[in-house]
Design an enzyme around this catalytic site. Structure first.
Site, PDB file in Angstrom:
ATOM      1  N   GLY A 204      17.154  17.106  61.667  1.00 19.89           N
ATOM      2  CA  GLY A 204      18.176  18.095  62.009  1.00 19.89           C
ATOM      3  C   GLY A 204      18.754  18.744  60.759  1.00 19.89           C
ATOM      4  O   GLY A 204      19.175  18.059  59.835  1.00 19.89           O
ATOM      5  N   ALA A 205      18.737  20.072  60.724  1.00 23.25           N
ATOM      6  CA  ALA A 205      19.314  20.824  59.597  1.00 23.25           C
ATOM      7  C   ALA A 205      20.363  21.783  60.127  1.00 23.25           C
ATOM      8  O   ALA A 205      20.479  22.915  59.678  1.00 23.25           O
ATOM      9  CB  ALA A 205      18.226  21.562  58.832  1.00 23.25           C
TER      10      ALA A 205
ATOM     11  N   LEU B 171      26.946  30.345  61.109  1.00 21.26           N
ATOM     12  CA  LEU B 171      27.411  30.565  59.741  1.00 21.26           C
ATOM     13  C   LEU B 171      28.820  30.054  59.482  1.00 21.26           C
ATOM     14  O   LEU B 171      29.224  29.925  58.335  1.00 21.26           O
ATOM     15  CB  LEU B 171      27.327  32.062  59.381  1.00 21.26           C
ATOM     16  CG  LEU B 171      25.924  32.684  59.500  1.00 21.26           C
ATOM     17  CD1 LEU B 171      25.974  34.172  59.192  1.00 21.26           C
ATOM     18  CD2 LEU B 171      24.944  31.996  58.558  1.00 21.26           C
TER      19      LEU B 171
ATOM     20  N   CYS C  56      25.792  23.091  98.114  1.00 28.02           N
ATOM     21  CA  CYS C  56      26.555  23.760  99.169  1.00 28.02           C
ATOM     22  C   CYS C  56      27.890  24.264  98.639  1.00 28.02           C
ATOM     23  O   CYS C  56      28.419  25.270  99.111  1.00 28.02           O
ATOM     24  CB  CYS C  56      26.756  22.841 100.372  1.00 28.02           C
ATOM     25  SG  CYS C  56      27.717  21.395  99.991  1.00 28.02           S
TER      26      CYS C  56
END
Lengths: 334, 646
Positions: B14-15, B47, B173
């Site tokens: 993850g970056a 950002l 519903c």
């Protein structure tokens, strides 16, 4: 208020607007903040965090050369920055790229030894790092006169702290239950001088962060000598700690109202071995400690200008290892 | 210690929000050998916190730009950037084994679970993290061994503690007939109406199944074509017709279902002519451009690229103000018109995207109109976008703190001090005045023996062993429900079924031939009542024993899947970005993950008819549904009682 955000601002700030809302963002965008002594990694962390948050203007003050050893932890200084640039100039250049929507200024010169009220008046918040307590005490007093929020922070080795003085600070809670109108509250802050002279007999040793004692001893030293202690000064600092501890015990014994419980008594070696040493010698900042301290401190700076959220009063301590981030309230409100 | 850090090979997954902070703090701490995986590209809304990215980088790979940006202040750091999904087969056990530590900065539970299993299998410690708003957490997961191979320090794995999903479920519903919250209207506008008008025509949404399935309303058979533009129909006429259909006629029809309104306020049908005819002197109608229906929009919008934004055309610039009824109607009509005239190629193909202004405007207006009909509070464009896009709230400071805490835990492990490992939680404010803590740290949790990922969990599967084939067991239970990729099944009687690479062609053939066999008729005594299936996924090194209980006579209403899986099951629905998880610990904040991406809400529940027929069955089904993983179905929505909001 209407929606004053430009399209660019709305797009960039979208995710944080969902955390703190439009009104708070607008207050941030009107805020003028000074960070003096920005060589330190913790100053760089705070500068990054509040620039990203979109404050109105962020002024940096530090004329040390950007390639100096002291600025090794400042990640805002690019490796290819011009050697002739100051820390403030090199940092400001990166911050401007990071968030062009913020007015970033590198001010000339260094922190004046004597506070200039006309200069300080231009800011809502002043954060000073890398200055001895002799200087900090003067700036805290000057800011108090002007009603400018004052912060200082220090990260040395595995230990770190920041101090906040928002004087008389009005705020609304971070969140209120649905349908409840938030009520304003006032938090009154002691001066730094008062916080640093809190008698040790009043501290409950068992629950007090060990750095409280370390900071006190170092602050006494720095305010007398006007400089940071070094390895050679350790014996004097330890001696000072023993004196304060002895005073506290004597005062407790003389207390007519029974005094504190035995387990709360200050012991002679109130600071565990190594903590004082590490704080004094450990000039090397640790980046992860800076990241944690800088994150919590930036939140407090944002609280100071947004008047939203109960502020930390008035010391926050964090040490690597136990990972506990603890708030201590020291000093008397005059 | 410096040398240890310098030479330690670490993997960052993850970056994004956490990843940028983590990467910066790693290199500042002296780490020099880092690999980084992220599949995403940079967006403008990143950002405000992903500080390694600049405006000019929008559209580029996060992993690559993050690596380049870090080199700008630490040129000696070796960072290998992979733009890809961590679940790709190239990131297998051997890949993970190259690293001393794996550090997660992920935004969804599915990927976290996958990385957790790979770390367990590769024997690599995992440091996990998540943030949402002011809350954040860092946890550590490992089973450390000494030279003799004995476990010395063992913590819980990521899957030991149940994770609460942020995804919520809503009965169909309710969405279709009886909404009472803004989210119900937004789900309706996005999943039912937007998909019906602009999505694939063959895509069945619950909007048109209403009458056919339940025999309500006028009973007239009609296809989805009623929602399509007819030959020669102008865009304005089409928009007005759709308005009339969904906000006038459909509401009138639902009013006829009198049972629904015995205990709740009935909705009020909307009439377009009276809304547009309303006096524009209404207090909130301060925008001059919004003066005369779409006619004004046309003349005003002449300068606008059609298909871009209905709000721009109408002069509705304040995304935080809630529109009045008239403005909602105008945006509804104008957004349909712009879609049809400005983006004709997308009609019949469109998928809702929260970054698509026009789509968000349409959904906001449609859901507000529906809300108006039902007396439900209406939403600003900004809020509706957040709800429809399931946008995770994120700020820089929390990510910075979490990045620092991850590195602290990494350093403890490298220093050989796992006894100092902590699970750390960032609190919003001091919750215990005596403890005075803003960051709270506790010892890592113990492994749960009931954990299916790391423990010796035994699952219990109730299924009809006479009529369920091995193939059905594998597809429905092992792959869909347990998230296995290439399962192997063994019985105590010696039967074996295998999938995956490394099998000969005839082995593959032989295995395939076993799929149609019924469970109790498998060779070696079968897999009947009281028997145990030993199930494994070699890629994930996921292993679990499943005890079989035979049951015939299934109530399909109550158990449409045809099985009940009990015991310790990995928690529900690992299906999209932005899932969150609640961490264990005494003061664990509610769960957290800095997602930047589209997320989803899973909506599932019995249909109204089913509800009416079998209240008891409904209860059971809902309980079970909470645990049932549902695969994400982006393009085509087939199940009639599942609505996914993504």
């Amino acid at each position: 208020m209407g929606n004053d955000l430009t399209e660019a601002e709305a797009k960039v700030y979208d995710r944080q607007l969902r955390v703190w809302g439009l009104e708070l963002q607008k207050r941030l965008m009107a805020a003028r903040i000074l960070i003096a002594g920005c060589s330190s990694g913790v100053a760089a962390e705070v500068a990054k965090n509040i620039a990203l948050a979109g404050v109105g203007s962020l002024s940096l003050l530090d004329d040390a050369p950007c390639k100096s050893e002291a600025a090794a932890c400042n990640f805002l200084i690019s490796a290819d920055a011009d050697q002739a640039q100051s820390v403030a100039e090199a940092s400001a250049a990166t911050l401007h790229e990071m968030n062009p929507l913020v007015n970033i200024a590198a001010l000339p010169g260094g922190l004046p030894a004597i506070p200039d009220p006309e200069f300080l008046r231009g800011f809502e918040v002043v954060l000073i790092t890398s200055a001895p307590f002799s200087t900090l005490l003067q700036y805290d007093a000057a800011c108090r006169q002007l009603g400018v929020a004052f912060f200082t922070a220090s990260s040395r080795g595995s230990t770190s702290f920041f101090f906040a003085n928002l004087h008389s600070h009005e705020y609304t809670p971070l969140e209120t239950p649905a349908g409840v109108v938030p009520t304003k509250a006032i938090s009154a802050f002691p001066s730094l001088a008062s916080a640093l002279s809190q008698p040790w007999k009043t501290l409950r040793a068992r629950y007090t962060h060990k750095l409280v004692y370390v900071v006190r001893v170092c602050a006494d030293f720095e305010s007398h000598t006007g400089r940071f202690p070094t390895t050679e000064d350790l014996p004097a600092l330890q001696q000072r700690a023993r004196e304060l501890a002895a005073d506290a015990r004597a005062a407790a014994a003389a207390d007519a109202n029974g005094g504190p419980l035995p387990r709360d008594l200050i012991s002679e070696d109130v600071m565990p071995a190594g903590v004082l040493e590490e704080y004094v010698i450990g000039n090397a900042e640790l980046a992860p400690v800076n990241a944690v301290l800088g994150g919590v401190l930036a939140n407090e700076v944002l609280k100071a200008v947004s008047h939203k959220g109960e502020p930390v009063k008035n010391f926050f301590f964090f040490s690597l290892g136990d990972n506990v981030g603890l708030v201590e309230t020291l000093g008397e409100i005059v | 210690m410096k040398e240890k850090i310098k030479s330690a090979k670490v993997l960052c997954v993850g970056a994004g929000g956490i990843g940028c902070e983590l990467l910066k703090t790693l290199v500042l701490s002296g780490f020099e050998d880092i690999e980084l995986i992220d599949m995403d590209t940079i967006e403008t809304s990143n950002l405000n916190r992903q500080f390694l990215f600049r405006r000019k980088h929008v559209g580029e790979s996060k992993a690559k730009v993050a690596a380049d940006s870090v080199r700008a202040f630490r040129p000696n750091a070796k960072i290998v950037a992979h733009q890809g999904n961590v679940k790709e087969s190239k990131f297998d056990k051997e890949f993970f084994q190259k690293f001393l530590l794996v550090l997660n900065g992920l935004d969804n539970v599915e990927a976290r679970r996958h990385v957790n299993r790979l770390c367990l299998s590769a024997g690599i410690p995992l440091i996990e993290s998540g943030t949402e708003g002011y809350l954040g957490q860092v946890t550590v997961h490992y089973r450390l061994k000494n030279a003799a191979g004995e476990a010395t320090h063992v913590t819980e794995c990521f899957e030991c503690a149940p994770k609460q999903s942020r995804n919520k479920t809503y009965p169909v519903c309710t969405i279709r007939n009886t909404p009472d919250k803004p989210i119900h209207c937004i789900v309706w506008a996005k999943e039912l109406l937007f998909a019906r008008l602009f999505g694939r025509p063959d895509q069945v949404t619950d909007l048109d199944e209403n009458k056919n399935k339940e025999g309500e309303g006028d009973g007239k058979e009609e296809g989805p074509s009623v929602f399509l533009r007819q030959d020669g129909e102008s865009a304005d006429a089409y928009a007005a017709r759709i308005f009339k259909r969904v906000f006038t006629e459909d509401i009138e029809n639902v009013l006829k279902m009198e049972d629904l309104w015995k205990n709740r306020d009935p909705p009020t049908p909307l009439r377009l002519d009276s809304i547009l005819g309303q006096s524009s002197s209404a207090a909130s109608d301060t925008h001059g451009a919004a003066s005369n229906g779409t006619a004004a929009a046309h003349s005003n919008g002449g300068l606008q690229a059609a298909g871009d934004s209905a709000c721009k055309a109408l002069g509705l610039t304040d995304s935080h103000r809630v529109w009045n009824l008239r403005e909602n109607a105008q945006v509804f009509l104008e957004s349909i018109r712009q879609f049809l005239e400005g983006r004709p190629g997308e009609v019949g193909e469109a998928v809702f995207d929260k970054e698509d202004d026009l789509a968000v405007e349409f959904v906001t207006a449609a859901s507000n109109l529906r809300a108006a009909a039902y007396g439900i509070p209406q939403q600003s464009l900004f809020n509706a976008k957040g709800i429809a896009g399931n946008i995770i709230h994120a700020i820089a400071t929390t990510n910075a703190i979490v990045g620092g805490l991850i590195v602290i835990e990494a350093m403890k492990l490298l220093a050989g001090a796992p006894e100092h490992s902590k699970a750390t939680f960032i609190l919003k404010h001091i919750t215990n005045p005596k403890m005075k803590r803003l960051l709270n740290a506790v010892s890592p949790g113990e492994p749960s023996p009931k954990c299916a990922a790391c423990g010796t969990a035994r699952l219990e599967l109730v299924i009809d062993t006479h009529t369920t084939s091995l193939g059905q067991l594998i597809d429905k239970v092992l792959k869909k429900r347990l998230s296995l990729v290439e399962p192997t099944v063994r019985t105590d009687g010696g039967f074996e079924y295998e999938e995956g690479e490394g099998l000969d062609e005839d082995e593959v053939e032989a295995n395939r031939g076993r799929l149609p066999l019924m469970l109790d008729a498998l060779p070696g005594g079968g897999l009947g009542h009281g028997m145990t299936a030993h199930v494994e996924d070699q890629v994930q090194e996921f292993k679990v024993a499943i005890e079989i209980t035979h049951k015939d006579d299934w109530d399909e209403e109550a158990h449409p899947e045809g099985f009940i899986l009990g015991g310790s099951v990995p928690p529900s629905a690992p299906t999209a970005n932005g899932d969150t998880s609640v961490a264990a610990g005494p003061s664990a904040p509610a769960a957290v993950s800095d997602g930047d991406d589209d997320d989803l809400i899973i909506v599932e529940a019995p249909t109204l008819a089913q509800q009416q027929r079998d209240a008891k069955g409904k209860q059971k089904r809902e309980n079970e549904d909470e645990e049932a993983p549902r695969k994400r179905q982006r393009a085509v929505q087939q199940s009639d009682n599942v609505i996914e909001l993504d």
